[in-house]
Design an enzyme around this catalytic site. Structure first.
Site, PDB file in Angstrom:
ATOM      1  CE1 TYR A  95      -2.982 -56.982 -23.685  1.00 21.53           C
ATOM      2  CE2 TYR A  95      -2.295 -59.176 -24.587  1.00 21.53           C
ATOM      3  CZ  TYR A  95      -2.098 -57.643 -24.446  1.00 21.53           C
ATOM      4  OH  TYR A  95      -1.505 -57.070 -25.392  1.00 21.53           O
ATOM      5  CB  SER A 190      -5.472 -61.334 -15.916  1.00 23.81           C
ATOM      6  OG  SER A 190      -4.234 -61.238 -16.564  1.00 23.81           O
ATOM      7  CD  GLN A 191      -7.099 -56.254 -20.969  1.00 25.15           C
ATOM      8  OE1 GLN A 191      -6.195 -55.611 -21.876  1.00 25.15           O
ATOM      9  NE2 GLN A 191      -8.370 -56.740 -21.136  1.00 25.15           N
ATOM     10  CG  ASP A 276       0.762 -64.711 -12.210  1.00 20.30           C
ATOM     11  OD1 ASP A 276       1.292 -65.051 -13.346  1.00 20.30           O
ATOM     12  OD2 ASP A 276      -0.160 -64.215 -11.772  1.00 20.30           O
ATOM     13  CG  HIS A 310      -1.842 -65.041 -14.922  1.00 20.71           C
ATOM     14  ND1 HIS A 310      -1.869 -64.208 -14.208  1.00 20.71           N
ATOM     15  CD2 HIS A 310      -2.796 -64.778 -16.160  1.00 20.71           C
ATOM     16  CE1 HIS A 310      -2.353 -63.141 -14.663  1.00 20.71           C
ATOM     17  NE2 HIS A 310      -2.852 -63.477 -15.719  1.00 20.71           N
TER      18      HIS A 310
END
Length: 343
Positions: A95, A190-191, A276, A310
């Protein structure tokens, strides 16, 4: 951060019921059919990077709506030799990041793979080394960020465009000279992991799927569980637009990576970090435990990082991913050596 979600035994069996739209498959079939009325029109331009061991192509192709999507293609130098075809990895970005610079995508080419790094439309100006693809579509009122752009109608939502671009990136990779179209995998964190899962549910013949600490999974739980961005964008929007929750979560139900994961067919390697706060572990396990539920099934593995947030496994992930993917697609074909190598 301390452990805050379900304990590990509960995570390993966590299978939430999702509000899956009855027309989910029709919605996405129509989306891709409309997109494919535009020719892929892959264009590549060689770039002199001063790195003689790799060839770099500045690529672009038609994504959602025919919009031009940028990408880097990085492959071993002299990869096109006779009938040899190399496996490829399509990489999706986290992201706010963009495709960055080509020297940041050397790991897979160093192992004999072709890497296609897709730019995320409209992103790339808050982290990393930048992006180069605009998103020409506007939206109604939205909170800063991308998650609430078009949030009242799934046809208008930003992520619909992003996921569609992800599918087209696979088609672009398969069209790159020297790529074996039967050995194309998708990967991201992630994204990027959420995009990889969505593409896995929309493209039936991938060689493998790598999803690290994936975003956009079990979105409604994530919004209730974490106050961190990007999910907090949705909270901020609904705190102002108090009557929009039903429409917003209906829209997001068409974009939840868990629903795509249920439709996947390719082997998958996940990772999760138990501390996370951005992509809570139960949301990742919701996708992992549901993966390939609606198909004939596929082998899945998940690596657990108990003490990480994360960042998950960070640089340790490639050490795990390379032998895993090579075990699926076989070793990359031998390519020509650089001049002056003595061979």
């Amino acid at each position: 951060m301390a452990l805050f979600d379900l304990d590990l035994p509960a995570l390993q069996t966590y299978r939430p019921e999702l509000d899956e739209p009855a027309d989910f498959d029709a919605f996405w079939a129509t989306t891709l059919d409309e997109t494919r009325t535009h020719d892929l029109d892959l264009r590549t331009t060689p770039v002199d990077t001063g790195m003689p061991l790799v060839d770099v192509l500045d690529a672009e192709f038609a994504g959602f709506g025919g919009h031009r999507i940028k990408a880097w293609v990085v492959r071993p130098a002299r990869a096109i030799t006779g009938d040899a075809r190399l496996p490829a990895v399509v990489q999706y970005i986290g992201y706010n990041g963009g495709r960055g610079l080509p020297h940041e995508a050397l790991a897979w080419p160093a192992a004999g793979y072709v890497a296609l790094v897709m730019d995320s439309r409209g992103q790339g100006s808050r982290s990393g080394s930048g992006g180069h693809t605009p998103d020409p579509v506007g939206s109604g009122p939205a909170a800063p960020g991308y998650l609430t752009r078009g949030i009242l109608d799934p046809h208008d939502h930003y992520v619909r465009r992003l996921f569609t671009d992800g599918v087209r990136a696979v088609e672009a990779a398969r069209a790159v000279e020297g790529v074996d179209p039967a050995r194309v995998a998708v990967a991201g964190a992630s994204q990027g992991g959420g995009i990889a899962l969505a593409v896995a549910g929309l493209v039936p013949d991938l060689a493998g799927v790598i999803a690290d600490v994936p975003f956009l999974c079990h979105i409604r739980r994530a919004v209730d569980l974490t106050d961190r961005d990007p999910y907090a964008e949705i909270t901020r929007y609904l705190a102002v637009h108090r009557g929009h929750a039903d429409d917003a979560f209906r829209t997001l139900s068409y974009l939840d990576a868990v629903t795509f994961a249920r439709r996947a067919t390719a082997p998958a390697l996940f990772s999760v970090a138990l501390r996370d706060p951005v992509c809570p572990p139960s949301t990742v396990y919701a996708a992992y435990n549901s993966y390939a539920d609606l198909t004939s099934g596929a082998p899945t593995e998940i690596d657990v990082y108990r003490y990480n947030e994360h960042e998950g496994g960070g640089g340790h992930r490639f050490v795990r991913q390379l032998p895993w993917l090579t075990g699926l697609v076989g070793p990359a074909a031998t390519v020509g050596r650089a001049a002056g190598s003595g061979a």
